[in-house]
Design an enzyme around this catalytic site. Structure first.
Site, PDB file in Angstrom:
ATOM      1  N   TYR A 138       0.851  -1.562  -0.257  1.00 54.21           N
ATOM      2  CA  TYR A 138       0.387  -0.271  -0.149  1.00 54.21           C
ATOM      3  C   TYR A 138       0.832   1.275   0.305  1.00 54.21           C
ATOM      4  O   TYR A 138       0.090   2.211   0.021  1.00 54.21           O
ATOM      5  CB  TYR A 138      -0.698   0.404   0.738  1.00 54.21           C
ATOM      6  CG  TYR A 138      -1.816  -1.088   0.714  1.00 54.21           C
ATOM      7  CD1 TYR A 138      -2.029  -2.440   0.864  1.00 54.21           C
ATOM      8  CD2 TYR A 138      -4.060  -0.243   0.609  1.00 54.21           C
ATOM      9  CE1 TYR A 138      -3.219  -2.658   0.432  1.00 54.21           C
ATOM     10  CE2 TYR A 138      -4.949  -1.146   1.244  1.00 54.21           C
ATOM     11  CZ  TYR A 138      -4.543  -2.330   0.660  1.00 54.21           C
ATOM     12  OH  TYR A 138      -5.916  -2.762   0.603  1.00 54.21           O
ATOM     13  N   LYS A 190       3.613 -15.729   3.405  1.00 50.47           N
ATOM     14  CA  LYS A 190       3.900 -16.351   2.814  1.00 50.47           C
ATOM     15  C   LYS A 190       5.352 -16.716   2.841  1.00 50.47           C
ATOM     16  O   LYS A 190       6.276 -15.996   1.440  1.00 50.47           O
ATOM     17  CB  LYS A 190       3.487 -15.489   1.321  1.00 50.47           C
ATOM     18  CG  LYS A 190       3.746 -16.303   0.477  1.00 50.47           C
ATOM     19  CD  LYS A 190       2.168 -17.561   0.137  1.00 50.47           C
ATOM     20  CE  LYS A 190       2.583 -18.360  -1.419  1.00 50.47           C
ATOM     21  NZ  LYS A 190       1.139 -19.510  -1.318  1.00 50.47           N
ATOM     22  N   ASP A 224      -2.562 -18.957   1.632  1.00 54.04           N
ATOM     23  CA  ASP A 224      -3.532 -19.724   1.379  1.00 54.04           C
ATOM     24  C   ASP A 224      -4.141 -20.864   1.874  1.00 54.04           C
ATOM     25  O   ASP A 224      -5.345 -20.793   2.381  1.00 54.04           O
ATOM     26  CB  ASP A 224      -2.756 -19.873  -0.517  1.00 54.04           C
ATOM     27  CG  ASP A 224      -1.216 -20.985   0.216  1.00 54.04           C
ATOM     28  OD1 ASP A 224      -1.524 -20.308   1.268  1.00 54.04           O
ATOM     29  OD2 ASP A 224      -0.867 -21.271  -0.366  1.00 54.04           O
ATOM     30  N   ASP A 248      -5.740  -7.108   4.064  1.00 51.21           N
ATOM     31  CA  ASP A 248      -6.771  -6.721   3.229  1.00 51.21           C
ATOM     32  C   ASP A 248      -8.087  -7.812   2.672  1.00 51.21           C
ATOM     33  O   ASP A 248      -8.972  -7.777   3.034  1.00 51.21           O
ATOM     34  CB  ASP A 248      -6.546  -5.741   2.200  1.00 51.21           C
ATOM     35  CG  ASP A 248      -7.745  -5.770   1.369  1.00 51.21           C
ATOM     36  OD1 ASP A 248      -8.520  -4.562   2.050  1.00 51.21           O
ATOM     37  OD2 ASP A 248      -7.805  -5.155  -0.032  1.00 51.21           O
ATOM     38  N   ASP A 252     -12.266 -10.241   4.499  1.00 53.62           N
ATOM     39  CA  ASP A 252     -13.353  -9.564   3.663  1.00 53.62           C
ATOM     40  C   ASP A 252     -14.262 -11.147   3.573  1.00 53.62           C
ATOM     41  O   ASP A 252     -15.004 -11.336   4.100  1.00 53.62           O
ATOM     42  CB  ASP A 252     -13.096  -9.102   2.043  1.00 53.62           C
ATOM     43  CG  ASP A 252     -13.323  -8.049   2.182  1.00 53.62           C
ATOM     44  OD1 ASP A 252     -13.174  -7.294   2.956  1.00 53.62           O
ATOM     45  OD2 ASP A 252     -14.252  -7.500   0.925  1.00 53.62           O
TER      46      ASP A 252
HETATM   47  C1  IPM Z   1     -10.661  -1.704   3.709  1.00 51.31           C
HETATM   48  C2  IPM Z   1     -10.640  -1.042   1.909  1.00 51.31           C
HETATM   49  C3  IPM Z   1      -9.450  -0.303   1.316  1.00 51.31           C
HETATM   50  C4  IPM Z   1      -8.175  -1.321   1.523  1.00 51.31           C
HETATM   51  C5  IPM Z   1      -9.752   0.642  -0.022  1.00 51.31           C
HETATM   52  C6  IPM Z   1     -10.684   0.760   0.109  1.00 51.31           C
HETATM   53  C7  IPM Z   1      -8.845   1.349  -0.466  1.00 51.31           C
HETATM   54  O1  IPM Z   1     -11.438  -2.248   1.057  1.00 51.31           O
HETATM   55  O2  IPM Z   1     -10.742  -0.750   4.314  1.00 51.31           O
HETATM   56  O3  IPM Z   1     -10.218  -2.918   3.355  1.00 51.31           O
HETATM   57  O4  IPM Z   1      -7.420  -1.611   0.752  1.00 51.31           O
HETATM   58  O5  IPM Z   1      -7.699  -0.875   2.458  1.00 51.31           O
HETATM   59 MN    MN Z   2     -10.453  -4.229   2.054  1.00 54.77          MN
END
Ligand code: IPM
Ligand code: MN
Length: 360
Positions: A138, A190, A224, A248, A252
């Site tokens: 990032y 990894k 993974d 990140d 999710d």
């Molecule tokens: C998150 C989001 C952000 C990230 C994006 C919107 C830049 O996906 O907060 O997880 O990748 O950190």
């Molecule tokens: Mn995210």
């Protein structure tokens, strides 16, 4: 009354303002019950302001934000703005400039919430991801040359310093100790391919663990493999620590196992500075303005904020109210299928935060 808590509120784009409004409602309910006074300052950063003025995040505002106790953010991102502009110019810039080097993302399944994981319930899904938040892929280190030709070169580097890795791991060890569950810290990396970056993570992990955290069990997973185990055996995890990009992605995955973007919240934390709390989902353009989006993720972000600011009892009252609503009221956590509108959910949680959930 104690000194008021100065909270900067950035509702942002899309459904951000709708969910933030409910989070603030609940925050006020908790504050009322616990005799806290709030000094809320709203900022209009986001697509609207950018499209009108070309301005993303003025430096003067950053200085003001540095003087706050915490920031509550709704969502950033808009279909009329090219991807990356608002995200980098507002969200990531805030994380970087305020040195919020930890992204704390609890993965906790509340009672009554549907999970896509078969045979798993609140007992099994309850871990916390400590995502490094200012380094790795990032940082924007890299570049492009010969763009648009068949010889185009595109480089995006995973950059980590010893300092960044160490402070993140230290936070994770401390957090794991404080959490006091199975006292297991899992490093997700990894090391078999990213033999520079994750070798650094792994060495510091063991050095620090051995020297200062002998009471914490150290565990390691390749990213993974973690994705498999987080689906098959989430109960193995207590606290998980990883770099920015992997964090990140796996959060999710974690979020969907706890009921999705309607409930998942996180904190961008600078342990010595100003932290920012947000729902981890986006601005959900297709639901904007319909009063159907689930505000619980934003409400949970406000709850994390109170806990972080040193009001665990106020945070616990919000959590009890949220758990009552997920287990006894909502039909689903999905936008438009809750059985209630955004504002109704906010009203219920605010009421149960102020009074305690009813006896039923
Ligand atoms: C998150 C989001 C952000 C990230 C994006 C919107 C830049 O996906 O907060 O997880 O990748 O950190
Ligand atoms: Mn995210």
């Amino acid at each position: 009354m104690k000194k008021p808590l100065r909270i900067a509120v950035i509702p942002g784009d899309g459904t951000g303002p709708e969910v933030t409004r409910e989070a603030v409602k609940v925050l006020q309910a908790a504050a009322g019950r616990h005799h806290l006074s709030l000094d809320l300052q709203e900022y209009d950063f986001g697509a609207k302001r950018y499209l009108k003025t070309g301005e993303l995040l003025p430096d003067s505002a950053l200085d003001e934000l540095r003087g706050c106790d915490a920031i509550l953010l709704g969502a950033i991102g808009h279909p009329d703005v090219q991807p990356g502009i608002l995200e980098k110019g507002i969200l990531l810039r805030l994380r970087f400039e305020l040195d919020q080097y930890i992204n704390l993302r609890p993965v906790k399944l509340y009672p009554g919430v549907w999970t896509p994981l078969k045979d798993k319930g609140p007992e099994e899904i309850d871990y916390v991801v400590v995502r490094e938040n200012t380094g790795g892929l990032y940082t924007g280190v890299g570049g492009v040359s010969m763009k648009g030709t068949p010889h185009e070169v595109a480089i995006q580097s995973m950059v980590y310093t010893h300092h960044q890795v160490e402070r993140c791991l230290r936070y994770a060890f401390e957090y794991c100790r404080r959490r006091g569950r199975t006292r297991t810290l899992t490093l997700v990396g990894k090391t078999n391919v990213l033999t520079f970056a994750y070798d650094l993570w792994e060495r510091v992990f063991h050095q620090l663990g051995e020297a200062e955290y002998p009471d914490i069990r150290r565990d390691y997973c390749h990213v993974d493999a973690f994705c498999m185990w987080a689906v098959k055996n989430p109960e193995w995890f207590d606290v998980v620590v990883t770099g920015n990009m992997f964090g990140d992605i796996i959060t999710d995955l974690g979020a969907i196992t706890q009921g999705g973007m309607g409930i998942a919240a996180g904190g961008n934390i600078n342990p010595d500075g100003v932290s920012m709390f947000e729902p981890i989902g986006g601005s959900a353009p297709k639901y904007t303005g319909k009063n159907v989006i689930n505000p619980l993720a934003a409400i949970c972000a406000a709850m994390m904020m109170l806990d972080h600011l040193g009001y665990p009892d106020a945070a616990a009252d919000i959590e009890k109210a949220v758990m009552f609503v997920t287990s006894r009221r909502l039909k689903s956590l999905a936008a438009g299928r809750m059985g209630y509108s955004t504002t109704e959910v906010g009203d219920m949680v605010a009421q149960y935060t102020a009074e305690g959930p009813p006896e039923e």
